[in-house]
Design a protein around this motif. Structure first.
Motif, mmCIF file in Angstrom:
data_model
loop_
_atom_site.group_PDB
_atom_site.id
_atom_site.type_symbol
_atom_site.label_atom_id
_atom_site.label_comp_id
_atom_site.label_asym_id
_atom_site.label_seq_id
_atom_site.Cartn_x
_atom_site.Cartn_y
_atom_site.Cartn_z
ATOM 1 N N LEU A 223 0.825 -1.195 0.000
ATOM 2 C CA LEU A 223 0.000 0.000 0.000
ATOM 3 C C LEU A 223 0.869 1.258 0.000
ATOM 4 O O LEU A 223 1.957 1.257 0.585
ATOM 5 C CB LEU A 223 -0.918 0.034 1.234
ATOM 6 C CG LEU A 223 -2.107 -0.926 1.275
ATOM 7 C CD1 LEU A 223 -1.659 -2.355 1.513
ATOM 8 C CD2 LEU A 223 -3.089 -0.505 2.363
ATOM 9 N N PRO A 224 0.391 2.348 -0.608
ATOM 10 C CA PRO A 224 1.114 3.617 -0.522
ATOM 11 C C PRO A 224 1.016 4.186 0.895
ATOM 12 O O PRO A 224 0.171 3.771 1.692
ATOM 13 C CB PRO A 224 0.378 4.497 -1.538
ATOM 14 C CG PRO A 224 -0.998 3.929 -1.624
ATOM 15 C CD PRO A 224 -0.835 2.449 -1.425
ATOM 16 N N ASP A 225 1.886 5.129 1.222
ATOM 17 C CA ASP A 225 1.923 5.688 2.576
ATOM 18 C C ASP A 225 0.572 6.252 3.001
ATOM 19 O O ASP A 225 0.165 6.112 4.158
ATOM 20 C CB ASP A 225 3.000 6.776 2.669
ATOM 21 C CG ASP A 225 4.400 6.193 2.564
ATOM 22 O OD1 ASP A 225 4.553 4.987 2.831
ATOM 23 O OD2 ASP A 225 5.334 6.935 2.199
ATOM 24 N N VAL B 233 -1.696 -8.174 -3.017
ATOM 25 C CA VAL B 233 -2.571 -7.007 -3.223
ATOM 26 C C VAL B 233 -1.693 -5.784 -3.431
ATOM 27 O O VAL B 233 -0.877 -5.443 -2.571
ATOM 28 C CB VAL B 233 -3.508 -6.774 -2.019
ATOM 29 C CG1 VAL B 233 -4.508 -5.668 -2.334
ATOM 30 C CG2 VAL B 233 -4.207 -8.054 -1.619
ATOM 31 N N ASN B 234 -1.832 -5.151 -4.562
ATOM 32 C CA ASN B 234 -1.013 -3.983 -4.886
ATOM 33 C C ASN B 234 -1.940 -2.784 -5.118
ATOM 34 O O ASN B 234 -2.747 -2.780 -6.055
ATOM 35 C CB ASN B 234 -0.180 -4.259 -6.140
ATOM 36 C CG ASN B 234 0.940 -3.254 -6.304
ATOM 37 O OD1 ASN B 234 1.098 -2.358 -5.480
ATOM 38 N ND2 ASN B 234 1.697 -3.381 -7.374
ATOM 39 N N ILE B 235 -1.837 -1.776 -4.242
ATOM 40 C CA ILE B 235 -2.647 -0.563 -4.366
ATOM 41 C C ILE B 235 -1.719 0.601 -4.708
ATOM 42 O O ILE B 235 -0.697 0.814 -4.043
ATOM 43 C CB ILE B 235 -3.427 -0.260 -3.070
ATOM 44 C CG1 ILE B 235 -4.364 -1.429 -2.726
ATOM 45 C CG2 ILE B 235 -4.228 1.030 -3.220
ATOM 46 C CD1 ILE B 235 -5.206 -1.184 -1.487
ATOM 47 N N ARG B 236 -2.086 1.349 -5.733
ATOM 48 C CA ARG B 236 -1.301 2.518 -6.154
ATOM 49 C C ARG B 236 -2.183 3.757 -6.101
ATOM 50 O O ARG B 236 -3.360 3.704 -6.470
ATOM 51 C CB ARG B 236 -0.743 2.340 -7.565
ATOM 52 C CG ARG B 236 0.215 1.173 -7.725
ATOM 53 C CD ARG B 236 0.795 1.144 -9.140
ATOM 54 N NE ARG B 236 1.677 0.013 -9.346
ATOM 55 C CZ ARG B 236 1.297 -1.166 -9.803
ATOM 56 N NH1 ARG B 236 0.011 -1.364 -10.078
ATOM 57 N NH2 ARG B 236 2.163 -2.139 -9.976
ATOM 58 N N LEU B 237 -1.589 4.858 -5.669
ATOM 59 C CA LEU B 237 -2.295 6.141 -5.624
ATOM 60 C C LEU B 237 -1.398 7.198 -6.242
ATOM 61 O O LEU B 237 -0.332 7.509 -5.711
ATOM 62 C CB LEU B 237 -2.650 6.525 -4.181
ATOM 63 C CG LEU B 237 -3.299 7.900 -4.004
ATOM 64 C CD1 LEU B 237 -4.651 7.960 -4.726
ATOM 65 C CD2 LEU B 237 -3.480 8.228 -2.527
ATOM 66 N N LYS B 238 -1.830 7.727 -7.381
ATOM 67 C CA LYS B 238 -1.111 8.812 -8.030
ATOM 68 C C LYS B 238 -1.855 10.102 -7.686
ATOM 69 O O LYS B 238 -2.934 10.375 -8.211
ATOM 70 C CB LYS B 238 -1.059 8.606 -9.540
ATOM 71 C CG LYS B 238 -0.168 9.601 -10.273
ATOM 72 C CD LYS B 238 -0.142 9.307 -11.763
ATOM 73 C CE LYS B 238 0.522 7.978 -12.044
ATOM 74 N NZ LYS B 238 0.630 7.729 -13.521
#
Length: 287
Positions: free
Chosen positions: A38-40, A64-69
């Motif tokens: 997870l991203p910070d 599980v891979n979550i990305r937040l741009k």
């Protein structure tokens, strides 16, 4: 509907917090093992993520891979703490006479803790967006597992049909096998020169025929076939149950081979083992 443990699915959405994407990927595992990345900004979302996945999945190693741009407007924000800047300027004026060569550029000043004010994060809103997207990804993920599970169920049912045909074939020629075995025993006894008690002879014949009798093994194989088919029709996780059944299938096939008194029965035992091993390999993929 049974499910495979191998699957991949993802979902992506443009939110007020930026571009959010989730990928779910799983492979075989004895238990459920979750490996989230997870991203910070979403570290605190991990407990909710684990709870959601644990409630819907039973087995498999799930990455599980979550990305937040982050949105450009948020990252471009340059709100400054004016009061802190005033205090830093006063300190710089006081220290300037003591350190004439001191020089502070604008970039270094922005890196001073607290000078650049980050906009307050809407953690609750971000978690809600992530939870909604996770549900979408999880629905697609489970659907992929079910499609693969349906394919595996078809494969297993075909092998069960093959086992059933072999069991039926052995039953058909069993009377002939018994008759031939009785004839061989009678011939051997006839070759004995010394007189033998007829009662003892009959008793020995019965014992020999019992040692070669495979009715019980065939009955148990038929029972295992029925149980396997029932398991394949359920919507529960059946991987462990079918894995245990494969051991039982193999045990009966081994016993059938050891009792074989006819080449056809020996061949049937070998064919059974081939089908059972094919099933066992695929059962390892089931949730």
């Amino acid at each position: 509907m049974i499910r495979s443990m191998t699957a991949f699915a993802g979902a992506e959405s443009e939110t007020e917090f930026g571009n959010l994407s989730i990928e779910l990927r799983s492979v075989n595992h004895r238990y459920l093992e979750l490996s989230p990345r997870l991203p910070d900004d979403l570290r605190s979302f991990e407990p909710q993520l684990r709870e959601t996945l644990t409630a819907r999945l039973s087995r498999g190693k799930v990455d599980v891979n979550i990305r937040l741009k982050s949105a450009a407007t948020r990252s471009a924000s340059l709100d400054l703490d004016e009061a802190l800047l005033d205090r830093l300027a006063e300190k710089a004026r006081v220290l300037g006479s003591r350190f004439p060569a001191m020089n502070v550029d604008f970039t270094s000043l922005l890196n001073w803790p607290g000078v650049l004010c980050e906009p307050s994060a809407d953690t609750e809103g971000l978690h809600a967006a992530a939870a909604n997207l996770l549900e979408q990804a999880l629905a697609a993920f489970i659907a992929a597992r079910e499609r693969e599970g349906e394919r595996l169920a078809g494969f297993l049912n075909d092998r069960l049909k093959g086992i059933e045909e072999i069991v039926s074939s052995v039953r058909e020629h069993l009377p002939e096998v018994r008759k031939a075995a009785r004839a061989r025993l009678d011939q051997r006894l006839a070759e004995i020169k010394q007189p033998v008690d007829p009662g003892r002879i009959e008793q020995e014949i019965v014992l020999q025929l019992q040692r070669m009798d495979v009715d019980e093994e065939l009955d148990r194989l038929a029972s295992h076939i029925a149980e396997a088919r029932q398991s394949l029709d359920t919507s529960e996780a059946v991987g462990r149950r079918l894995d245990f059944l494969m051991q039982e299938f193999n045990r009966e096939a081994n016993t059938l081979g050891s009792k074989a008194a006819d080449p056809r029965t020996t061949k049937a035992a070998v064919e059974l083992k081939v089908l059972i091993e094919q099933m066992r390999e695929q059962v390892q993929n089931l949730e």
